[in-house]
Design a protein around this motif. Structure first.
Motif, PDB file in Angstrom:
ATOM      1  N   ASP A  24       4.052 -10.799   0.513  1.00 55.79           N
ATOM      2  CA  ASP A  24       4.586 -11.942   1.173  1.00 55.79           C
ATOM      3  C   ASP A  24       5.556 -11.442   1.636  1.00 55.79           C
ATOM      4  OD1 ASP A  24       7.087 -12.827  -0.663  1.00 55.79           O
ATOM      5  OD2 ASP A  24       7.209 -11.482  -1.594  1.00 55.79           O
ATOM      6  N   GLY A  25       5.837 -12.736   2.775  1.00 56.77           N
ATOM      7  CA  GLY A  25       6.198 -12.956   3.664  1.00 56.77           C
ATOM      8  C   GLY A  25       7.771 -12.701   3.399  1.00 56.77           C
ATOM      9  N   GLU A  26       8.455 -12.246   1.792  1.00 62.43           N
ATOM     10  CA  GLU A  26       9.528 -11.532   2.450  1.00 62.43           C
ATOM     11  C   GLU A  26       9.545  -9.894   2.684  1.00 62.43           C
ATOM     12  OE1 GLU A  26      11.175 -12.240  -1.535  1.00 62.43           O
ATOM     13  OE2 GLU A  26      11.248 -14.332  -1.761  1.00 62.43           O
ATOM     14  N   VAL A  27       8.234  -9.796   3.054  1.00 60.93           N
ATOM     15  CA  VAL A  27       8.206  -8.411   2.505  1.00 60.93           C
ATOM     16  C   VAL A  27       8.626  -7.942   3.881  1.00 60.93           C
ATOM     17  CG1 VAL A  27       6.798  -5.977   3.608  1.00 60.93           C
ATOM     18  CG2 VAL A  27       6.525  -7.559   2.093  1.00 60.93           C
ATOM     19  N   ASP A  28       8.267  -8.811   5.361  1.00 62.59           N
ATOM     20  CA  ASP A  28       8.847  -9.092   6.678  1.00 62.59           C
ATOM     21  C   ASP A  28      10.798  -9.841   6.727  1.00 62.59           C
ATOM     22  OD1 ASP A  28       6.746  -7.986   7.886  1.00 62.59           O
ATOM     23  OD2 ASP A  28       5.403 -10.206   8.771  1.00 62.59           O
ATOM     24  N   LEU A  29      11.079 -10.664   5.864  1.00 59.29           N
ATOM     25  CA  LEU A  29      12.191 -10.286   5.793  1.00 59.29           C
ATOM     26  C   LEU A  29      13.220  -8.657   5.591  1.00 59.29           C
ATOM     27  CD1 LEU A  29      12.271 -13.867   4.822  1.00 59.29           C
ATOM     28  CD2 LEU A  29      12.170 -12.778   6.647  1.00 59.29           C
ATOM     29  N   ALA A  30      12.630  -8.453   4.348  1.00 58.69           N
ATOM     30  CA  ALA A  30      13.375  -6.947   3.979  1.00 58.69           C
ATOM     31  C   ALA A  30      13.185  -6.028   5.303  1.00 58.69           C
ATOM     32  CB  ALA A  30      12.295  -6.031   3.176  1.00 58.69           C
ATOM     33  N   ALA A  85      15.289  -5.460  -3.135  1.00 53.38           N
ATOM     34  CA  ALA A  85      15.165  -3.197  -2.933  1.00 53.38           C
ATOM     35  C   ALA A  85      14.062  -3.312  -3.015  1.00 53.38           C
ATOM     36  CB  ALA A  85      16.081  -3.701  -3.978  1.00 53.38           C
ATOM     37  N   VAL A  86      13.263  -4.321  -3.960  1.00 48.29           N
ATOM     38  CA  VAL A  86      11.718  -3.504  -3.691  1.00 48.29           C
ATOM     39  C   VAL A  86      11.121  -3.135  -2.699  1.00 48.29           C
ATOM     40  CG1 VAL A  86       9.766  -3.818  -5.467  1.00 48.29           C
ATOM     41  CG2 VAL A  86      11.151  -4.450  -6.103  1.00 48.29           C
ATOM     42  N   TYR A  87      11.134  -4.305  -1.993  1.00 42.79           N
ATOM     43  CA  TYR A  87      10.525  -4.083  -0.304  1.00 42.79           C
ATOM     44  C   TYR A  87      11.080  -3.220   0.414  1.00 42.79           C
ATOM     45  CZ  TYR A  87       7.693  -8.659  -1.772  1.00 42.79           C
ATOM     46  OH  TYR A  87       6.835  -9.323  -3.120  1.00 42.79           O
ATOM     47  N   SER A  88      12.593  -3.024   0.319  1.00 49.56           N
ATOM     48  CA  SER A  88      12.952  -2.056   1.644  1.00 49.56           C
ATOM     49  C   SER A  88      12.822  -0.741   0.886  1.00 49.56           C
ATOM     50  CB  SER A  88      14.483  -2.773   1.202  1.00 49.56           C
ATOM     51  OG  SER A  88      14.606  -4.034   1.945  1.00 49.56           O
ATOM     52  N   LEU A  89      11.711  -0.544  -0.500  1.00 51.07           N
ATOM     53  CA  LEU A  89      12.296   0.711  -0.990  1.00 51.07           C
ATOM     54  C   LEU A  89      10.835   1.348   0.401  1.00 51.07           C
ATOM     55  CD1 LEU A  89      11.910   1.045  -4.525  1.00 51.07           C
ATOM     56  CD2 LEU A  89      13.070   3.018  -2.554  1.00 51.07           C
ATOM     57  N   PHE A  90      10.133   1.035   0.275  1.00 45.56           N
ATOM     58  CA  PHE A  90       9.173   1.117   1.317  1.00 45.56           C
ATOM     59  C   PHE A  90       9.012   1.692   2.707  1.00 45.56           C
ATOM     60  CE2 PHE A  90       5.534   0.325   4.518  1.00 45.56           C
ATOM     61  CZ  PHE A  90       4.288   1.176   4.484  1.00 45.56           C
ATOM     62  N   PRO A  91       9.698   0.820   3.347  1.00 40.59           N
ATOM     63  CA  PRO A  91      10.253   1.335   5.114  1.00 40.59           C
ATOM     64  C   PRO A  91      11.349   2.808   4.495  1.00 40.59           C
ATOM     65  CG  PRO A  91      11.284  -0.230   4.494  1.00 40.59           C
ATOM     66  CD  PRO A  91      10.042  -0.285   3.801  1.00 40.59           C
ATOM     67  N   ALA A  92      12.073   2.496   3.313  1.00 37.32           N
ATOM     68  CA  ALA A  92      12.672   3.737   3.506  1.00 37.32           C
ATOM     69  C   ALA A  92      12.412   5.034   3.260  1.00 37.32           C
ATOM     70  CB  ALA A  92      14.085   3.016   1.973  1.00 37.32           C
ATOM     71  N   GLU A 112      17.458   6.489  -2.618  1.00 30.88           N
ATOM     72  CA  GLU A 112      18.209   6.201  -3.502  1.00 30.88           C
ATOM     73  C   GLU A 112      19.333   4.899  -3.978  1.00 30.88           C
ATOM     74  OE1 GLU A 112      20.573   9.727  -3.280  1.00 30.88           O
ATOM     75  OE2 GLU A 112      19.659  11.001  -4.824  1.00 30.88           O
ATOM     76  N   ARG A 113      19.553   4.396  -2.806  1.00 34.23           N
ATOM     77  CA  ARG A 113      20.138   2.697  -2.855  1.00 34.23           C
ATOM     78  C   ARG A 113      19.323   2.141  -3.532  1.00 34.23           C
ATOM     79  NH1 ARG A 113      22.240   2.840   2.275  1.00 34.23           N
ATOM     80  NH2 ARG A 113      20.891   1.158   2.350  1.00 34.23           N
ATOM     81  N   PHE A 114      18.099   1.547  -3.009  1.00 33.55           N
ATOM     82  CA  PHE A 114      16.957   0.752  -2.589  1.00 33.55           C
ATOM     83  C   PHE A 114      16.802   0.822  -4.014  1.00 33.55           C
ATOM     84  CE2 PHE A 114      16.929   0.162   1.480  1.00 33.55           C
ATOM     85  CZ  PHE A 114      17.818  -0.849   1.451  1.00 33.55           C
ATOM     86  N   LEU A 115      16.409   2.337  -4.811  1.00 33.10           N
ATOM     87  CA  LEU A 115      15.890   2.201  -6.055  1.00 33.10           C
ATOM     88  C   LEU A 115      16.764   1.732  -7.524  1.00 33.10           C
ATOM     89  CD1 LEU A 115      14.504   5.889  -6.011  1.00 33.10           C
ATOM     90  CD2 LEU A 115      13.500   4.058  -6.743  1.00 33.10           C
ATOM     91  N   THR A 116      18.041   1.692  -6.729  1.00 42.51           N
ATOM     92  CA  THR A 116      19.060   1.827  -7.975  1.00 42.51           C
ATOM     93  C   THR A 116      19.503   0.316  -7.413  1.00 42.51           C
ATOM     94  OG1 THR A 116      20.386   3.758  -7.307  1.00 42.51           O
ATOM     95  CG2 THR A 116      21.810   2.025  -8.496  1.00 42.51           C
ATOM     96  N   ASN A 117      18.970  -0.330  -6.937  1.00 41.52           N
ATOM     97  CA  ASN A 117      20.039  -2.000  -6.666  1.00 41.52           C
ATOM     98  C   ASN A 117      18.482  -2.476  -7.299  1.00 41.52           C
ATOM     99  OD1 ASN A 117      21.908  -1.776  -4.876  1.00 41.52           O
ATOM    100  ND2 ASN A 117      20.968  -2.123  -2.969  1.00 41.52           N
TER     101      ASN A 117
END
Length: 267
Positions: A202-208, A236-243, A259-264
């Motif tokens: 998903d292109g949104e992965v790069d955007l995240a 939030a789901v996609y940002s979890l991976f780099p976090a 923790e923040r991305f899990l909550t979001n």
């Protein structure tokens, strides 16, 4: 003859005159090389540089700007040396257009033919037809054994609900590690992509990733174009991976981000 000299001679017909070490990534040693004939280039040495070269070639073929590739030999990748240029008012709008063009290039499945790594963190890329399953099995669940006890069940629960949150299929060509440190303004201020970790998704992965540390410059969003409804929840789901990658590589300082991305993400 050392390996770098041999690669330069074989691929470009000239030996190095000078070699300057540059700041590199977790996987490779990076050098700026001036050849005997006066040409300047960048050399990367490491176990995965041939894979990086294939990723850069795919990005270039899709119409996005990357350094010119001169070839790879014995674990040494030679490429154009981009002399950093000042950004212009068109740099980020143009980059938005370039990235959108990259994301219109499609594969047949989510994933990539070869695995990769970020430092000591392996990145599995075996293709799947099901994008939510790919994100769960290839990007989130591999971190379970390395998470604090309180976080692991939350990540596992989220992974079981991805079919409700992510598109069924996603086959856009991605850079895969798109933070601002992996962009470089070259000729005319046009922003080039470097240091990819590409796969189809998903292109949104790069955007995240691009918005995770600092965000893009002015005009990028307009250049890229509108996103599908619900992108905020997916981010939030996609940002979890780099976090998760940063938590594993660099420790507890990144626990709060996870923790923040899990909550979001509702986990």
């Amino acid at each position: 003859m050392d390996a770098l000299s041999a690669a330069c001679t074989a691929l470009l017909g000239s030996a190095p005159r000078s070699i300057e070490a540059l700041h590199g990534g977790d996987l490779s040693e990076v050098s700026r090389v001036v050849l005997q004939d006066g040409r300047t280039l960048v050399a990367k040495a490491g176990p995965l540089v041939a894979r990086e070269g294939r990723m850069l070639a795919a990005i270039r073929a899709a119409g996005a700007p990357v350094p010119e590739l001169f070839g790879e030999q014995a674990g040494i990748l030679l490429m154009e040396a981009l002399d950093a240029a000042p950004e212009t008012p068109r740099s980020w709008p143009q980059f938005g257009e370039d990235l959108a063009r990259l994301h219109t290039h499609r594969g047949t499945q989510s994933g990539w033919a070869e695995d990769y790594a970020f430092g000591t963190v392996p990145i599995a890329n075996a293709p799947l037809d099901d994008w939510p399953r790919f994100w769960a099995e290839r990007r989130l669940l591999p971190f379970l054994p390395h998470l604090p006890t309180a976080l692991a069940p939350r990540l596992e629960r989220l992974s079981t609900r991805l079919a409700e949150r992510l598109p069924d299929t996603a086959t856009s060509l991605l850079h895969g590690d798109l933070w601002r440190g992996n962009t470089l303004a070259g000729r005319g201020g046009r922003i080039h992509l470097i240091d990819p970790a590409s796969y189809y998704g998903d292109g949104e992965v790069d955007l995240a990733m691009l918005h995770l540390f600092g965000g893009p410059g002015p005009g990028f969003t307009e250049g890229y174009g509108p996103l599908a409804p619900g992108w905020q929840a997916r981010r939030a789901v996609y940002s979890l991976f780099p976090a998760l990658v940063h938590l594993r590589l660099f420790g507890e300082g990144y626990r709060g981000m996870v923790e923040r991305f899990l909550t979001n993400a509702g986990a």
